[in-house]
Design a protein around this motif. Structure first.
Motif, PDB file in Angstrom:
ATOM      1  N   SER A   2      -5.955  -2.942  -5.539  1.00  0.00           N
ATOM      2  CA  SER A   2      -7.104  -3.666  -5.009  1.00  0.00           C
ATOM      3  C   SER A   2      -6.659  -4.450  -3.783  1.00  0.00           C
ATOM      4  O   SER A   2      -5.463  -4.590  -3.523  1.00  0.00           O
ATOM      5  CB  SER A   2      -7.683  -4.603  -6.064  1.00  0.00           C
ATOM      6  OG  SER A   2      -6.675  -5.485  -6.492  1.00  0.00           O
ATOM      7  N   THR A   3      -7.624  -4.896  -3.039  1.00  0.00           N
ATOM      8  CA  THR A   3      -7.277  -5.654  -1.818  1.00  0.00           C
ATOM      9  C   THR A   3      -6.520  -6.926  -2.199  1.00  0.00           C
ATOM     10  O   THR A   3      -6.855  -7.566  -3.198  1.00  0.00           O
ATOM     11  CB  THR A   3      -8.553  -6.019  -1.046  1.00  0.00           C
ATOM     12  OG1 THR A   3      -9.557  -6.399  -1.978  1.00  0.00           O
ATOM     13  CG2 THR A   3      -9.046  -4.850  -0.231  1.00  0.00           C
ATOM     14  N   LYS A   6      -9.029 -11.538  -2.546  1.00  0.00           N
ATOM     15  CA  LYS A   6     -10.406 -11.208  -2.926  1.00  0.00           C
ATOM     16  C   LYS A   6     -11.369 -11.951  -2.012  1.00  0.00           C
ATOM     17  O   LYS A   6     -11.749 -13.088  -2.257  1.00  0.00           O
ATOM     18  CB  LYS A   6     -10.646 -11.584  -4.389  1.00  0.00           C
ATOM     19  CG  LYS A   6      -9.884 -10.710  -5.366  1.00  0.00           C
ATOM     20  CD  LYS A   6     -10.848  -9.823  -6.117  1.00  0.00           C
ATOM     21  CE  LYS A   6     -10.052  -8.846  -6.975  1.00  0.00           C
ATOM     22  NZ  LYS A   6     -10.908  -7.846  -7.561  1.00  0.00           N
ATOM     23  N   ARG A   7     -11.731 -11.268  -0.935  1.00  0.00           N
ATOM     24  CA  ARG A   7     -12.676 -11.893  -0.012  1.00  0.00           C
ATOM     25  C   ARG A   7     -14.081 -11.778  -0.575  1.00  0.00           C
ATOM     26  O   ARG A   7     -14.422 -10.797  -1.234  1.00  0.00           O
ATOM     27  CB  ARG A   7     -12.598 -11.215   1.355  1.00  0.00           C
ATOM     28  CG  ARG A   7     -11.404 -11.696   2.164  1.00  0.00           C
ATOM     29  CD  ARG A   7     -11.214 -10.851   3.379  1.00  0.00           C
ATOM     30  NE  ARG A   7     -10.742  -9.517   3.001  1.00  0.00           N
ATOM     31  CZ  ARG A   7     -11.388  -8.405   3.316  1.00  0.00           C
ATOM     32  NH1 ARG A   7     -12.513  -8.451   3.999  1.00  0.00           N
ATOM     33  NH2 ARG A   7     -10.910  -7.236   2.962  1.00  0.00           N
ATOM     34  N   VAL A   9     -17.803 -10.990  -0.263  1.00  0.00           N
ATOM     35  CA  VAL A   9     -18.667 -10.240   0.654  1.00  0.00           C
ATOM     36  C   VAL A   9     -19.982 -10.989   0.782  1.00  0.00           C
ATOM     37  O   VAL A   9     -20.612 -11.324  -0.218  1.00  0.00           O
ATOM     38  CB  VAL A   9     -18.901  -8.815   0.119  1.00  0.00           C
ATOM     39  CG1 VAL A   9     -19.794  -8.029   1.056  1.00  0.00           C
ATOM     40  CG2 VAL A   9     -17.579  -8.098  -0.064  1.00  0.00           C
ATOM     41  N   GLU A 201     -14.977  -0.906   5.633  1.00  0.00           N
ATOM     42  CA  GLU A 201     -15.606  -2.158   6.047  1.00  0.00           C
ATOM     43  C   GLU A 201     -15.576  -2.217   7.567  1.00  0.00           C
ATOM     44  O   GLU A 201     -14.500  -2.254   8.164  1.00  0.00           O
ATOM     45  CB  GLU A 201     -14.819  -3.345   5.492  1.00  0.00           C
ATOM     46  CG  GLU A 201     -15.093  -3.621   4.033  1.00  0.00           C
ATOM     47  CD  GLU A 201     -14.350  -4.863   3.554  1.00  0.00           C
ATOM     48  OE1 GLU A 201     -13.231  -4.701   3.027  1.00  0.00           O
ATOM     49  OE2 GLU A 201     -14.877  -5.966   3.736  1.00  0.00           O
TER      50      GLU A 201
END
Lengths: 259, 157
Positions: A2-3, A6-7, A9, A201
């Motif tokens: 996973s990125t 954790k931004r 959205v 994105e």
């Protein structure tokens, strides 16, 4: 995976469902050199170790068909005590030299009617009319490769067909229905999964999700209502897509495609 | 009678036979050749002979080729070919697995992103799809193309 961070959205960003519609290869990929050599080697070994063909079972003794069959067979060299055989004394059983592969020759018919099973097999050409004409909108091109549908948006240029999502619907339904809206109803597809195979994105915050699907039958042809948005479409291979989309976009989507 | 018959000609025999059958009130005999059911000189009936032939097709006797005897050099050659092939297979397998791993990671990341961006759509996507099968219409690639390469005339039901 996973990125890392954790931004969050932001709500209300435009989300699109992209459809990767593929036509799977119609002809198997070309054999590489090593594959061809290994197949030939194994084939030769298999023939050498094969049992003798029991012709007496298939052709009744004294019949015309037996005579026809036997007359075209190559006779092996028989043993002779007065002759020296440097590669070993002939060992013949049922008319076959046991230390060699047996070659069974099928007799050809004198008549040229189509009922004869030994007539030569006519193979269809792998290079089709569409290949010769360079018609990229045809599904009958590049039979050995997987083809993907790309459309040319008058605003955004070439890309996979993309559709704005509706929160109450799943991605695959959005993509499949959208495809029929721009390309007509007479198309048979099979969605691989409801889950997206990738996401991009963009810098403006919009999100692109990719759904995979296979075309089984029918024709994609831009309908009248969509001709204002979409200029043309093409069925392209992975290498052609790389040329069309540019390395930047391709680096984000290339792993979803196969040759 | 027997010694006499040996000296008779064919025509005389025939006339004698007809006169005998007429005298005894029997119908004349008709010679018909039918399928052979009795044993020939070999003493094997045709039925038995057929079974023997059919069994011998399956049996290894006389039909097996000579055993392969490889010289040291040929053996080394064979082993080199096998090793090369297995190495080639390993490389291909590795490439395929790497590609699959990457695809799984990207799907995972896309699902994470979808969960944050659109939870409702995520719920639709995150369903168990076990037991899903390929459709019957999906064609398996062949060595050569069919006469009609693509079915364009599909109509929606």
């Amino acid at each position: 995976m996973s990125t890392p961070a954790k931004r969050v959205v932001s709500k209300g960003v435009p989300i699109r469902a992209n459809l990767i519609l593929s036509r799977i290869p119609i002809v198997v990929p070309e054999e590489t050199k090593i594959e061809k050599q290994y197949r030939q080697y194994q084939n030769a070994l298999e023939r050498r170790l094969m049992w003798t063909f029991p012709a007496y079972h298939y052709f009744k003794k004294g019949t015309l068909s037996e005579h026809k069959f036997l007359s075209v067979q190559k006779k092996p060299i028989t043993n002779n005590p007065n002759v020296w055989f440097p590669k070993g004394v002939p060992d013949i059983q049922h008319g076959r030299e046991r230390s060699k592969a047996q070659e069974v020759i099928l007799p050809k018919s004198e008549t040229s009617d189509d009922s004869n099973i030994t007539r030569p097999v006519e193979k269809n050409s792998i290079v089709t009319e569409a290949d010769k004409a360079g018609d990229k909108s045809s599904l009958e091109r590049q039979l050995r490769k997987t083809l993907y549908l790309l459309v040319n948006y008058k605003k955004g240029g070439w890309s996979f067909p993309k559709f704005d999502i509706d929160e109450s619907r799943s991605l695959d339904l959005t993509a499949e229905n959208g495809l029929r809206k721009i390309g007509g109803e007479n198309i048979n597809t099979w969605t691989v999964s409801k889950k997206p195979v990738g996401a991009i994105e963009s810098k403006d915050g919009s999100l692109d999700f990719f759904i995979k699907s296979h075309i089984l039958a029918g024709k994609f042809d831009i309908v009248k209502e969509s001709k204002g948005d979409i200029g043309e479409y093409a069925w392209l291979t992975k290498t052609e897509i790389q040329e069309k989309l540019g390395d930047d976009y391709f680096s984000q989507t290339g792993y979803m495609l196969t040759e | 009678m027997l010694s006499r018959s040996a000296n008779l000609t064919k025509a005389e025999c025939a006339s004698l036979a007809t006169s005998t059958t007429k005298a005894l009130g029997l119908a004349p005999r008709v010679q018909v050749r039918t399928k052979r059911t009795k044993a020939k000189a070999s003493g094997i009936t045709p039925q038995t002979q057929r079974i023997i032939t059919q069994l011998s097709v399956m049996s290894a006797r006389k039909k097996q080729p000579r055993m392969l005897k490889l010289s040291q050099e040929d053996l080394v050659k064979h082993q080199t070919i096998q090793t090369a092939w297995h190495t080639y297979q390993d490389i291909q397998k590795h490439q395929r697995q790497e590609a699959l791993k990457l695809q799984f990671q990207k799907t995972d990341a896309a699902m994470d992103l979808l969960q944050r961006a659109a939870p409702d759509v995520y719920r639709h996507a995150n369903v168990d799809e076990q037991g899903k099968v390929f459709p019957m219409e999906l064609r398996v690639p062949t060595d050569f193309p069919p006469r009609k390469v693509w079915y364009y005339d599909y109509k929606k039901e």
